[in-house]
Design a protein around this motif. Structure first.
Motif, PDB file in Angstrom:
ATOM      1  N   ASP A  78      34.124  22.098 -10.358  1.00 36.35           N
ATOM      2  CA  ASP A  78      34.402  22.956  -9.203  1.00 36.35           C
ATOM      3  C   ASP A  78      34.830  24.347  -9.654  1.00 36.35           C
ATOM      4  OD1 ASP A  78      33.880  21.012  -7.272  1.00 36.35           O
ATOM      5  OD2 ASP A  78      35.937  20.262  -7.291  1.00 36.35           O
ATOM      6  N   VAL A  79      35.692  24.394 -10.679  1.00 35.27           N
ATOM      7  CA  VAL A  79      36.174  25.679 -11.212  1.00 35.27           C
ATOM      8  C   VAL A  79      35.002  26.519 -11.697  1.00 35.27           C
ATOM      9  CG1 VAL A  79      37.492  26.779 -13.066  1.00 35.27           C
ATOM     10  CG2 VAL A  79      38.463  24.828 -11.826  1.00 35.27           C
ATOM     11  N   GLN A  80      34.105  25.898 -12.464  1.00 33.45           N
ATOM     12  CA  GLN A  80      32.957  26.618 -13.013  1.00 33.45           C
ATOM     13  C   GLN A  80      32.021  27.096 -11.907  1.00 33.45           C
ATOM     14  OE1 GLN A  80      31.543  23.576 -15.645  1.00 33.45           O
ATOM     15  NE2 GLN A  80      33.047  24.044 -17.251  1.00 33.45           N
ATOM     16  N   ALA A  81      31.804  26.234 -10.894  1.00 35.61           N
ATOM     17  CA  ALA A  81      30.930  26.610  -9.781  1.00 35.61           C
ATOM     18  C   ALA A  81      31.521  27.775  -8.990  1.00 35.61           C
ATOM     19  CB  ALA A  81      30.711  25.404  -8.864  1.00 35.61           C
ATOM     20  N   PHE A  82      32.838  27.745  -8.758  1.00 37.02           N
ATOM     21  CA  PHE A  82      33.497  28.808  -8.009  1.00 37.02           C
ATOM     22  C   PHE A  82      33.418  30.128  -8.771  1.00 37.02           C
ATOM     23  CE2 PHE A  82      37.118  31.420  -6.839  1.00 37.02           C
ATOM     24  CZ  PHE A  82      37.089  31.376  -5.446  1.00 37.02           C
ATOM     25  N   LEU A  83      33.729  30.091 -10.076  1.00 32.26           N
ATOM     26  CA  LEU A  83      33.712  31.324 -10.869  1.00 32.26           C
ATOM     27  C   LEU A  83      32.318  31.909 -10.979  1.00 32.26           C
ATOM     28  CD1 LEU A  83      36.264  30.526 -13.746  1.00 32.26           C
ATOM     29  CD2 LEU A  83      36.575  32.027 -11.765  1.00 32.26           C
ATOM     30  N   ASN A  84      31.312  31.059 -11.094  1.00 30.39           N
ATOM     31  CA  ASN A  84      29.924  31.541 -11.172  1.00 30.39           C
ATOM     32  C   ASN A  84      29.520  32.228  -9.866  1.00 30.39           C
ATOM     33  OD1 ASN A  84      29.520  30.607 -13.777  1.00 30.39           O
ATOM     34  ND2 ASN A  84      28.695  28.634 -13.118  1.00 30.39           N
ATOM     35  N   THR A  85      30.051  31.735  -8.745  1.00 26.10           N
ATOM     36  CA  THR A  85      29.693  32.290  -7.437  1.00 26.10           C
ATOM     37  C   THR A  85      30.454  33.582  -7.146  1.00 26.10           C
ATOM     38  OG1 THR A  85      29.321  30.030  -6.624  1.00 26.10           O
ATOM     39  CG2 THR A  85      29.499  31.776  -4.969  1.00 26.10           C
ATOM     40  N   VAL A  86      31.739  33.634  -7.558  1.00 26.36           N
ATOM     41  CA  VAL A  86      32.569  34.799  -7.244  1.00 26.36           C
ATOM     42  C   VAL A  86      32.313  35.967  -8.206  1.00 26.36           C
ATOM     43  CG1 VAL A  86      34.602  34.287  -8.676  1.00 26.36           C
ATOM     44  CG2 VAL A  86      34.893  35.421  -6.456  1.00 26.36           C
ATOM     45  N   LYS A  87      31.637  35.697  -9.318  1.00 23.39           N
ATOM     46  CA  LYS A  87      31.385  36.753 -10.294  1.00 23.39           C
ATOM     47  C   LYS A  87      30.578  37.883  -9.648  1.00 23.39           C
ATOM     48  CE  LYS A  87      30.343  37.416 -15.141  1.00 23.39           C
ATOM     49  NZ  LYS A  87      30.003  36.761 -16.423  1.00 23.39           N
ATOM     50  N   GLY A  88      31.052  39.088  -9.848  1.00 21.20           N
ATOM     51  CA  GLY A  88      30.408  40.245  -9.225  1.00 21.20           C
ATOM     52  C   GLY A  88      31.153  40.708  -7.992  1.00 21.20           C
ATOM     53  N   ASP A  89      31.981  39.838  -7.414  1.00 17.99           N
ATOM     54  CA  ASP A  89      32.798  40.230  -6.269  1.00 17.99           C
ATOM     55  C   ASP A  89      33.980  41.056  -6.763  1.00 17.99           C
ATOM     56  OD1 ASP A  89      33.323  39.166  -3.176  1.00 17.99           O
ATOM     57  OD2 ASP A  89      35.184  39.667  -4.227  1.00 17.99           O
ATOM     58  N   ARG A  90      34.479  41.975  -5.940  1.00 22.87           N
ATOM     59  CA  ARG A  90      35.577  42.846  -6.352  1.00 22.87           C
ATOM     60  C   ARG A  90      36.865  42.059  -6.595  1.00 22.87           C
ATOM     61  NH1 ARG A  90      39.028  44.342  -2.405  1.00 22.87           N
ATOM     62  NH2 ARG A  90      39.568  46.207  -3.576  1.00 22.87           N
ATOM     63  N   HIS A  91      36.912  40.803  -6.104  1.00 19.31           N
ATOM     64  CA  HIS A  91      38.102  39.974  -6.319  1.00 19.31           C
ATOM     65  C   HIS A  91      37.908  38.953  -7.437  1.00 19.31           C
ATOM     66  CE1 HIS A  91      41.096  41.258  -3.478  1.00 19.31           C
ATOM     67  NE2 HIS A  91      40.190  41.357  -2.523  1.00 19.31           N
ATOM     68  N   TYR A  92      36.892  39.177  -8.244  1.00 22.21           N
ATOM     69  CA  TYR A  92      36.624  38.253  -9.361  1.00 22.21           C
ATOM     70  C   TYR A  92      37.857  38.116 -10.255  1.00 22.21           C
ATOM     71  CZ  TYR A  92      34.467  36.494 -13.691  1.00 22.21           C
ATOM     72  OH  TYR A  92      34.167  35.760 -14.818  1.00 22.21           O
ATOM     73  N   LEU A  93      38.473  39.235 -10.631  1.00 18.10           N
ATOM     74  CA  LEU A  93      39.630  39.180 -11.526  1.00 18.10           C
ATOM     75  C   LEU A  93      40.818  38.470 -10.869  1.00 18.10           C
ATOM     76  CD1 LEU A  93      40.844  40.017 -14.272  1.00 18.10           C
ATOM     77  CD2 LEU A  93      41.789  42.019 -13.110  1.00 18.10           C
ATOM     78  N   THR A  94      40.959  38.610  -9.545  1.00 19.55           N
ATOM     79  CA  THR A  94      42.050  37.932  -8.837  1.00 19.55           C
ATOM     80  C   THR A  94      41.994  36.437  -9.107  1.00 19.55           C
ATOM     81  OG1 THR A  94      41.889  39.588  -7.068  1.00 19.55           O
ATOM     82  CG2 THR A  94      43.143  37.572  -6.585  1.00 19.55           C
TER      83      THR A  94
END
Length: 383
Positions: free
Chosen positions: A177-193
């Motif tokens: 789940d962690v990997q899937a979420f990070l792969n999806t959020v990458k590129g979003d301005r809140h990625y680092l959050t």
């Protein structure tokens, strides 16, 4: 000397304690309702012994409601965080002053039985055990202060029985789940959050209160020094941390360090684009114009990414639990995890995550057997 008398079918005692320096009248202690004379005599002797040892405290006739309002205003609210005052004021007014059978009772006459009956009333009102515990904590502190102020001789909360806190089933992500979420959020301005939440276990307020001056790029660690919190009528402000242990250093990996550097460069682009409108507050996580990031926007982004990534829907705070569960599954010492999360005591960490710890009891019998066999040189096995 106590005077014992019978009134009807019960006994009472009267004890002279001192004269009023102005009126000259004697001050007395009277108590009745004893079914046996020796019970009245025993109670009177206890008072007289306390007087002889200068331990006697004349019971206050102050009403509980009056005492609590004064205690909260002049003492309690000055010793808790601003963010806590509003919620505690609500508990005081709704539960302790109004929906409370002993609100108008003299504080010195409130018993442990009264306190337990109050808890049962709240339990039957379908309030959670953790919420009732907050009432218990407030009452405990208030009555402790009443003892210090010599209004009562003992705290009835000491023997009270508040409901135990029930820990519900924890919602956490799996590694997939962690990997899937990070792969999806990458590129979003809140990625680092979300990188910071997953890789450091920091609370949301701590992440949104993080400044670039808190990042030690050479030693590869983050200094947690403040938190962003909402104060009614004041809006979002930076506040002190929850406990002394909350102010901590969190070691970070090279990966997280690289993501911080990338985000810092991105912020420089925002500054150039916005120009003089950019408000530089040195925040790591901020809006495109440098101002404080509203936590509600972070929650909205999370819900959107959760749906797109097709992972289970959890709260932002559950990412912190996910961080802890991953460390536990990898065998990290519970004390190290506690320090990383900023818990005030490793016991809190252990109790909260005990159900995630691997069962190490299965090999205890073999360890004991091997120790005995090794010490006896195998002689016991030969018999």
């Amino acid at each position: 000397m106590a005077h014992i008398r019978k009134r009807g079918k019960t006994y009472s005692y009267t004890i002279d304690i001192e004269r009023n320096p102005i009126s000259g009248r004697r001050k007395q202690i009277n108590k009745g309702g004893f079914t046996r004379k020796k019970d009245a005599e025993a109670a009177a002797r206890k008072i007289e012994l306390e007087m002889d040892e200068n331990r006697f405290i004349e019971p206050s006739k102050e009403i509980f409601k009056t005492f609590m309002e004064n205690w909260f205003t002049t003492h309690y609210q000055n010793r808790i965080k601003q963010t806590t005052v509003t919620s505690r004021r609500y508990i005081l007014e709704k539960h302790l002053l109004h929906e409370n059978p002993f609100a108008n009772k003299e504080i010195s006459k409130i018993t442990t039985e009264d306190i337990d009956a109050f808890y049962n009333l709240k339990i039957n009102g379908d309030y959670s055990s953790s919420y009732i515990r907050k009432m218990h904590q407030m009452l405990m502190q208030a009555f402790n202060q009443a003892v210090k102020w010599k209004k009562i001789s003992g705290n009835p909360l000491v023997d009270a029985d508040p409901p135990p806190v029930k820990t519900g089933e924890m919602s956490i992500w799996s590694l997939e789940d962690v990997q899937a979420f990070l792969n999806t959020v990458k590129g979003d301005r809140h990625y680092l959050t979300f990188i910071l939440a997953i890789y450091t276990g920091m609370r949301r307020g701590e992440i949104l209160g993080l400044k670039w001056c808190d990042i030690d790029f050479e030693r590869k660690c983050i200094h947690v020094n403040r938190s962003l919190a909402y104060i009614p009528k004041n809006g979002y402000i930076f506040t002190s941390l929850k406990t002394k242990k909350s102010k901590r250093q969190i070691p970070i990996s090279q990966f997280v360090l690289n993501e911080l550097c990338t985000h810092k460069k991105l912020q420089e682009d925002w500054k150039e684009l916005v120009g003089v409108l950019y408000e530089n507050q040195d925040l790591v996580i901020c809006t495109n114009t440098g101002t404080i990031q509203d936590p509600r926007n972070v929650n909205r982004v999370m819900k959107r990414i959760v749906k797109s990534a097709n992972v289970i829907n959890i709260r932002f705070h559950d990412i912190r639990h996910t961080h802890a569960s991953i460390l536990i599954s990898e065998g990290v010492d519970i004390v190290k995890i506690s320090n990383r999360l900023g818990h005030s005591n490793p016991k809190i960490t252990y109790e909260f995550y005990a159900h995630l710890l691997p069962n190490l009891d299965n090999d205890v019998a073999d360890i004991l057997h091997n120790a005995i066999q090794g010490r006896s040189g195998g002689q016991m096995a030969d018999k």
